[in-house]
Design an enzyme around this catalytic site. Structure first.
Site, PDB file in Angstrom:
ATOM      1  N   ASP A 264      13.112  -2.011 -43.725  1.00 23.48           N
ATOM      2  CA  ASP A 264      12.910  -3.100 -44.853  1.00 23.48           C
ATOM      3  C   ASP A 264      14.766  -3.048 -44.664  1.00 23.48           C
ATOM      4  O   ASP A 264      15.896  -3.443 -45.245  1.00 23.48           O
ATOM      5  CB  ASP A 264      13.014  -2.764 -46.326  1.00 23.48           C
ATOM      6  CG  ASP A 264      11.749  -2.802 -46.416  1.00 23.48           C
ATOM      7  OD1 ASP A 264      11.062  -3.465 -45.916  1.00 23.48           O
ATOM      8  OD2 ASP A 264      10.951  -2.128 -47.201  1.00 23.48           O
TER       9      ASP A 264
ATOM     10  N   LYS B 209      15.678  -6.352 -40.755  1.00 24.76           N
ATOM     11  CA  LYS B 209      15.273  -6.471 -38.977  1.00 24.76           C
ATOM     12  C   LYS B 209      14.835  -7.504 -38.323  1.00 24.76           C
ATOM     13  O   LYS B 209      15.195  -8.232 -37.759  1.00 24.76           O
ATOM     14  CB  LYS B 209      14.008  -5.650 -38.451  1.00 24.76           C
ATOM     15  CG  LYS B 209      13.723  -3.608 -39.086  1.00 24.76           C
ATOM     16  CD  LYS B 209      12.955  -2.897 -38.275  1.00 24.76           C
ATOM     17  CE  LYS B 209      12.284  -2.950 -39.209  1.00 24.76           C
ATOM     18  NZ  LYS B 209      12.168  -3.221 -40.677  1.00 24.76           N
TER      19      LYS B 209
ATOM     20  N   GLY C 148       6.855  -6.295 -43.715  1.00 21.55           N
ATOM     21  CA  GLY C 148       7.321  -6.942 -44.054  1.00 21.55           C
ATOM     22  C   GLY C 148       9.106  -7.816 -43.584  1.00 21.55           C
ATOM     23  O   GLY C 148       9.799  -7.189 -44.086  1.00 21.55           O
ATOM     24  N   HIS C 149       8.433  -9.269 -42.565  1.00 20.61           N
ATOM     25  CA  HIS C 149      10.321  -9.187 -42.205  1.00 20.61           C
ATOM     26  C   HIS C 149      10.503 -10.193 -42.303  1.00 20.61           C
ATOM     27  O   HIS C 149       9.609 -11.149 -42.655  1.00 20.61           O
ATOM     28  CB  HIS C 149      10.039  -8.941 -40.453  1.00 20.61           C
ATOM     29  CG  HIS C 149       9.804  -7.604 -40.336  1.00 20.61           C
ATOM     30  ND1 HIS C 149       9.534  -7.720 -38.769  1.00 20.61           N
ATOM     31  CD2 HIS C 149       9.940  -6.221 -40.874  1.00 20.61           C
ATOM     32  CE1 HIS C 149       9.659  -5.966 -38.258  1.00 20.61           C
ATOM     33  NE2 HIS C 149       9.207  -5.771 -39.948  1.00 20.61           N
TER      34      HIS C 149
ATOM     35  N   GLN D 156       8.825  -1.208 -39.449  1.00 18.75           N
ATOM     36  CA  GLN D 156       9.190   0.148 -40.480  1.00 18.75           C
ATOM     37  C   GLN D 156      10.786   0.539 -39.911  1.00 18.75           C
ATOM     38  O   GLN D 156      11.203  -0.130 -39.300  1.00 18.75           O
ATOM     39  CB  GLN D 156       8.662   1.268 -39.980  1.00 18.75           C
ATOM     40  CG  GLN D 156       6.845   0.797 -41.064  1.00 18.75           C
ATOM     41  CD  GLN D 156       5.961  -0.021 -40.078  1.00 18.75           C
ATOM     42  OE1 GLN D 156       5.680   0.126 -38.682  1.00 18.75           O
ATOM     43  NE2 GLN D 156       5.298  -1.480 -40.707  1.00 18.75           N
TER      44      GLN D 156
HETATM   45  P1  GDP Z   1      13.084  -5.876 -42.118  1.00 15.63           P
HETATM   46  O1  GDP Z   1      11.528  -5.806 -42.765  1.00 15.63           O
HETATM   47  O2  GDP Z   1      13.926  -4.822 -41.512  1.00 15.63           O
HETATM   48  O3  GDP Z   1      12.645  -7.548 -42.024  1.00 15.63           O
HETATM   49  O4  GDP Z   1      13.827  -5.948 -43.720  1.00 15.63           O
HETATM   50  P2  GDP Z   1      13.385  -7.017 -45.335  1.00 15.63           P
HETATM   51  O5  GDP Z   1      12.823  -8.955 -44.651  1.00 15.63           O
HETATM   52  O6  GDP Z   1      11.667  -5.889 -45.452  1.00 15.63           O
HETATM   53  O7  GDP Z   1      13.916  -6.791 -46.099  1.00 15.63           O
HETATM   54  C1  GDP Z   1      14.909  -7.022 -45.521  1.00 15.63           C
HETATM   55  C2  GDP Z   1      15.815  -8.128 -47.138  1.00 15.63           C
HETATM   56  O8  GDP Z   1      17.713  -8.058 -46.873  1.00 15.63           O
HETATM   57  C3  GDP Z   1      15.074  -9.711 -46.829  1.00 15.63           C
HETATM   58  O9  GDP Z   1      15.110  -9.695 -48.227  1.00 15.63           O
HETATM   59  C4  GDP Z   1      16.402 -10.317 -46.459  1.00 15.63           C
HETATM   60  O10 GDP Z   1      16.462 -11.404 -46.510  1.00 15.63           O
HETATM   61  C5  GDP Z   1      17.566  -9.714 -46.973  1.00 15.63           C
HETATM   62  N1  GDP Z   1      19.281  -9.453 -45.942  1.00 15.63           N
HETATM   63  C6  GDP Z   1      18.537  -9.585 -44.606  1.00 15.63           C
HETATM   64  N2  GDP Z   1      20.300  -8.752 -44.416  1.00 15.63           N
HETATM   65  C7  GDP Z   1      20.750  -8.898 -45.591  1.00 15.63           C
HETATM   66  C8  GDP Z   1      21.985  -9.195 -45.637  1.00 15.63           C
HETATM   67  O11 GDP Z   1      23.239  -8.657 -45.132  1.00 15.63           O
HETATM   68  N3  GDP Z   1      22.583  -9.179 -46.915  1.00 15.63           N
HETATM   69  C9  GDP Z   1      21.733  -9.367 -48.141  1.00 15.63           C
HETATM   70  N4  GDP Z   1      22.271  -9.611 -49.337  1.00 15.63           N
HETATM   71  N5  GDP Z   1      20.373  -9.857 -47.818  1.00 15.63           N
HETATM   72  C10 GDP Z   1      20.057  -9.791 -46.760  1.00 15.63           C
HETATM   73  P1  IMO Z   2       9.197  -3.371 -42.277  1.00 12.10           P
HETATM   74  O1  IMO Z   2       8.933  -3.134 -40.988  1.00 12.10           O
HETATM   75  C1  IMO Z   2       9.492  -0.059 -45.688  1.00 12.10           C
HETATM   76  C2  IMO Z   2       6.385   2.897 -45.604  1.00 12.10           C
HETATM   77  C3  IMO Z   2       4.972   2.870 -47.144  1.00 12.10           C
HETATM   78  C4  IMO Z   2       5.098   3.911 -47.435  1.00 12.10           C
HETATM   79  C5  IMO Z   2       4.364   4.826 -45.446  1.00 12.10           C
HETATM   80  C6  IMO Z   2       3.085   4.612 -45.718  1.00 12.10           C
HETATM   81  O2  IMO Z   2       8.854  -4.187 -43.527  1.00 12.10           O
HETATM   82  O3  IMO Z   2      10.197  -2.246 -43.154  1.00 12.10           O
HETATM   83  P2  IMO Z   2       2.004   2.464 -44.487  1.00 12.10           P
HETATM   84  O4  IMO Z   2       0.966   1.301 -44.943  1.00 12.10           O
HETATM   85  O5  IMO Z   2       2.485   2.231 -43.168  1.00 12.10           O
HETATM   86  O6  IMO Z   2       0.232   3.920 -44.051  1.00 12.10           O
HETATM   87  O7  IMO Z   2       2.675   3.361 -45.603  1.00 12.10           O
HETATM   88  O8  IMO Z   2       5.377   4.222 -45.038  1.00 12.10           O
HETATM   89  N1  IMO Z   2       6.525   1.734 -45.049  1.00 12.10           N
HETATM   90  C7  IMO Z   2       7.581   1.048 -45.231  1.00 12.10           C
HETATM   91  N2  IMO Z   2       8.677   0.822 -46.029  1.00 12.10           N
HETATM   92  N3  IMO Z   2       9.077  -1.224 -44.717  1.00 12.10           N
HETATM   93  C8  IMO Z   2       8.227  -1.056 -44.067  1.00 12.10           C
HETATM   94  O9  IMO Z   2       8.360  -2.256 -43.212  1.00 12.10           O
HETATM   95  C9  IMO Z   2       6.981  -0.076 -44.146  1.00 12.10           C
HETATM   96  N4  IMO Z   2       6.314  -0.060 -43.995  1.00 12.10           N
HETATM   97  C10 IMO Z   2       5.695   1.400 -43.577  1.00 12.10           C
HETATM   98  O10 IMO Z   2       5.749   2.554 -48.325  1.00 12.10           O
HETATM   99  O11 IMO Z   2       6.102   4.777 -47.554  1.00 12.10           O
HETATM  100 MG    MG Z   3      10.536  -5.057 -44.541  1.00 14.40          MG
END
Ligand code: GDP
Ligand code: IMO
Ligand code: MG
Length: 424
Positions: free
Chosen positions: A12, A15, A39-40, A224
């Site tokens: 998270d 990416k 979850g991107h 991840q």
């Molecule tokens: P990912 O799994 O690495 O793609 O990240 P996620 O989408 O799960 O979580 C990142 C969250 O931070 C999302 O809600 C994005 O919209 C938000 N986000 C990304 N970059 C920034 C930033 O520079 N500032 C803020 N405030 N939010 C951001």
């Molecule tokens: P993105 O791509 C954050 C974590 C789960 C748990 C561990 C194992 O959005 O960054 P799993 O369901 O893979 O067997 O869970 O890995 N986990 C993540 N945490 N971002 C993710 O993906 C994750 N995918 C798995 O919360 O701790």
């Molecule tokens: Mg994510």
């Protein structure tokens, strides 16, 4: 130019946003590991997309998207995502390919994931319950695996499912006293999966190698984060695939040496969902401040994310094993308003200072962070687009991270939108 974008923490990191930005300059975006546990988030104008399986390039109408061998595909989620894009008039026809060798997540995987987690009680891993571990276990075990190519032979798949489901039901009953699943129901679903997804199924390895020969540029999208890598993360509190950049060649069939740049994505602090050691965790009002300001709730499960200070020991480790060239530092805006900011520069473990991250959790659990404390800033920076216009304290924070991690921070996130990005 070929690029690989990978998370440097526990996922998270942002990416999705970085891949979306980079996708503009690449022909193909490739997901090489993980599954619908990811979850991107990609934000375009007023539209917010939360992508679990489709590469983040899919929201751009001309970008080719590929899911390669080591991704575990949950057809339900994938079909929903394809339909979600179609509702926004984004079609994947002719530009989306799924490896015939990718393994398939079926209902019994999700059920097994949930039953096992429940049975573990306080020792649970805190998985996303997306069936990831059980599906990868079946892949490694080989005899009970279903792959995308199995959808081409429905008679063969029907027989296979009878055997697999009989075995799974014995486990469900014996270990968990749980209701059986129905092979016939799963097979009926598989028929519709075949119908919907077979048009996209191909030999992704051949496709990608041909594309490289034709001069196309590829962007590899990690899922991840490095610290969740099965072999190099904080086992057993990890996911079940190689989610660091080390998983890119094995997962895609493309050698790492074709990548010109490995870009590591990290937040200006640290978050983690699920269980496991987290040395810089702030289970207090600072953590809550970051959670509220950064909207730190899971994109896939909605769970509140655990929050803490930036950990340079952990990120340096991820940079080292991942051959990272430069860093995208996200969520700098979220730190605004904190009087002081801590950065962990080393750990103290059993009275000794350590700067190399111990992925072994017995040692990591004993690590106390040694912080460098710097003054914070109070200004809103969400509209800043030049590094020199950031408050001096924010600039110093970024420079200190570069010094500790020994890599340049070339991208800075100051908000979730594409436009809220500083390039250096
Ligand atoms: P990912 O799994 O690495 O793609 O990240 P996620 O989408 O799960 O979580 C990142 C969250 O931070 C999302 O809600 C994005 O919209 C938000 N986000 C990304 N970059 C920034 C930033 O520079 N500032 C803020 N405030 N939010 C951001
Ligand atoms: P993105 O791509 C954050 C974590 C789960 C748990 C561990 C194992 O959005 O960054 P799993 O369901 O893979 O067997 O869970 O890995 N986990 C993540 N945490 N971002 C993710 O993906 C994750 N995918 C798995 O919360 O701790
Ligand atoms: Mg994510």
């Amino acid at each position: 130019m070929n690029t690989c974008v990978v998370g440097l923490q526990w996922g998270d990191e942002g990416k999705g946003k970085i891949v979306d930005i980079f996708a503009e300059r690449h022909d193909i975006v490739v997901r090489y590991s993980g599954g619908a546990n990811a979850g991107h988030t990609v934000i375009i104008g007023d539209d917010r997309f939360a992508l679990h399986l489709l590469p983040s390039g899919s929201v751009r109408p001309d970008t080719i998207c590929v899911i390669t061998n080591a991704v575990v595909v949950d057809p339900d989620t994938l079909i929903k995502e394809i339909e979600g894009l179609a509702q926004k008039s984004i079609t994947l026809k002719g530009r989306f390919f799924i490896s015939e060798n990718a393994h398939v997540v079926l209902d019994y995987h999700k059920k097994e994931d949930q039953l096992r987690e429940e049975s573990l009680g306080k020792d649970k891993i805190g998985t996303t319950i997306r069936g990831i571990g059980p599906c990868y276990a079946d892949k490694v075990g080989r005899s009970h695996a279903v792959r995308m190519s199995d959808f081409r032979d429905l008679d063969g798949l029907k027989a296979k499912l009878q055997t697999i489901v009989e075995y799974k039901n014995k486990i469900f009953a014996a270990l968990y006293n749980a209701e059986p699943v129905s092979a016939d129901e799963i097979f009926e679903k598989c028929k519709s999966y075949a119908d919907r997804l077979l048009p996209f199924v191909t030999d992704s390895t051949e496709f990608l190698h041909k594309s490289i020969t034709d001069g196309k540029s590829i962007l590899f999208e990690g899922a991840q984060g490095t610290l969740l890598d099965l072999d190099h993360g904080t086992f057993p509190y990890v996911t079940s695939s190689n989610s660091s950049s080390l998983g890119m060649p094995a997962g895609s069939g493309i050698p790492a040496k074709i990548v010109d740049k490995f870009v590591g994505v990290a937040k200006a602090y640290t978050t983690r969902v699920g269980a496991g050691p987290f040395p810089t965790e702030q289970d207090n009002e600072i953590g809550q401040y970051i959670r509220d300001k950064g909207h730190e709730y899971g994109t896939t499960t909605g769970r509140p994310r655990r929050c803490g200070w930036f950990d340079a020991v952990a990120v340096s480790y991820a940079v080292t094993i991942g051959a990272i060239d430069s860093i995208a530092l996200m969520h700098l805006d979220t730190l605004a308003g904190l009087k002081e900011i801590n950065i962990c520069r080393a750990y103290e473990i059993n009275g000794k200072e350590a700067t190399f991250f111990p992925a072994n959790i017995a040692r990591l659990s004993q690590a106390s962070p040694i912080y460098e404390t710097i003054p914070g800033w109070d200004t809103d920076i969400t509209r800043v687009n030049d590094f020199n216009d950031l408050p001096a304290e924010a600039q110093s924070f970024v420079c200190l991270i570069e010094e500790m991690v020994k890599k340049p921070v070339t991208i800075i996130g100051v908000g979730p939108k594409r436009s809220q990005t500083i390039f250096r």
